[in-house]
Design a protein around this motif. Structure first.
Motif, PDB file in Angstrom:
ATOM      1  N   ALA A  96       0.809  -1.219   0.000  1.00 55.51           N
ATOM      2  CA  ALA A  96       0.000   0.000   0.000  1.00 55.51           C
ATOM      3  C   ALA A  96       0.846   1.274   0.000  1.00 55.51           C
ATOM      4  O   ALA A  96       0.313   2.362  -0.175  1.00 55.51           O
ATOM      5  N   GLU A  97       2.179   1.133   0.185  1.00 55.32           N
ATOM      6  CA  GLU A  97       3.077   2.290   0.217  1.00 55.32           C
ATOM      7  C   GLU A  97       3.926   2.419  -1.046  1.00 55.32           C
ATOM      8  O   GLU A  97       4.669   3.387  -1.189  1.00 55.32           O
ATOM      9  N   LEU A  98       3.853   1.437  -1.940  1.00 57.11           N
ATOM     10  CA  LEU A  98       4.752   1.420  -3.096  1.00 57.11           C
ATOM     11  C   LEU A  98       4.520   2.622  -4.006  1.00 57.11           C
ATOM     12  O   LEU A  98       3.393   2.936  -4.369  1.00 57.11           O
ATOM     13  N   ARG A  99       5.633   3.284  -4.343  1.00 52.51           N
ATOM     14  CA  ARG A  99       5.615   4.387  -5.305  1.00 52.51           C
ATOM     15  C   ARG A  99       6.841   4.222  -6.188  1.00 52.51           C
ATOM     16  O   ARG A  99       7.898   3.797  -5.731  1.00 52.51           O
ATOM     17  N   GLY A 100       6.699   4.587  -7.443  1.00 56.23           N
ATOM     18  CA  GLY A 100       7.854   4.477  -8.321  1.00 56.23           C
ATOM     19  C   GLY A 100       7.646   5.173  -9.655  1.00 56.23           C
ATOM     20  O   GLY A 100       6.524   5.494 -10.043  1.00 56.23           O
ATOM     21  N   VAL A 101       8.787   5.391 -10.293  1.00 59.03           N
ATOM     22  CA  VAL A 101       8.810   5.959 -11.635  1.00 59.03           C
ATOM     23  C   VAL A 101       9.803   5.138 -12.444  1.00 59.03           C
ATOM     24  O   VAL A 101      10.923   4.885 -12.000  1.00 59.03           O
ATOM     25  N   LEU A 102       9.379   4.723 -13.615  1.00 57.39           N
ATOM     26  CA  LEU A 102      10.231   3.998 -14.549  1.00 57.39           C
ATOM     27  C   LEU A 102      10.374   4.861 -15.789  1.00 57.39           C
ATOM     28  O   LEU A 102       9.382   5.158 -16.461  1.00 57.39           O
ATOM     29  N   VAL A 103      11.597   5.299 -16.045  1.00 56.36           N
ATOM     30  CA  VAL A 103      11.882   6.150 -17.198  1.00 56.36           C
ATOM     31  C   VAL A 103      12.602   5.310 -18.240  1.00 56.36           C
ATOM     32  O   VAL A 103      13.655   4.735 -17.961  1.00 56.36           O
TER      33      VAL A 103
END
Length: 150
Positions: free
Chosen positions: A80-87
């Motif tokens: 429930a806390e996962l955050r991310g960015v894939l560039v």
């Protein structure tokens, strides 16, 4: 709205997330086609991911052959806390030595918050003699923020 769309970050959220993070997982492509994955400190140069590495590093050799990269920046321990960015993008080598050192300073500041520039500069100038820098030109960005699911 599907779940993928619900958890995607806005452009502003992506920018804030990249500004607030320090490390990324950088994937380049080895000669045999397998991924070469390493953790890198990075900086932001005009909003784009910038990193530097030694001129003889495997990632440098990989990028000379194929500039395609994936850069993953993520945080969170529980689902429930996962955050991310894939560039996804292409790493463009920076040729101007002054800009290489400027990118080195961006990274050094992020690695050592609060250390004055006058203490960082000698390290950056010395290690910069053997380093090359890259800026990632984005071709695609994927993001997620599972906190939006609650």
């Amino acid at each position: 709205m599907n779940q993928r769309a619900r958890i995607a970050m806005s452009d502003e959220d992506v920018t804030a997330f990249l500004e607030g993070s320090r490390k990324l997982q950088l994937a380049t492509i080895n000669p045999d086609g397998t991924p070469h994955l390493v953790t890198m400190f990075y900086g932001l140069s005009d909003g784009e991911i910038a990193f530097w590495t030694y001129g003889k590093a495997q990632k440098t050799r990989n990028l000379a052959r194929d500039p395609r990269v994936s850069c993953l920046i993520e945080t969170g321990d529980d689902y429930a806390e996962l955050r991310g960015v894939l560039v996804y993008g292409k790493a463009r080598q920076v040729d101007d030595r002054d800009r290489v050192l400027a990118i080195g300073m961006l990274i050094a500041r992020r690695m050592t918050p609060g250390v004055p520039d006058e203490l960082l500069l000698p390290y950056v100038e010395k290690t910069g003699l053997k380093r090359v820098a890259y800026v990632v030109e984005r071709t695609k960005v994927v993001s997620w923020d599972h906190r939006r699911l609650s």
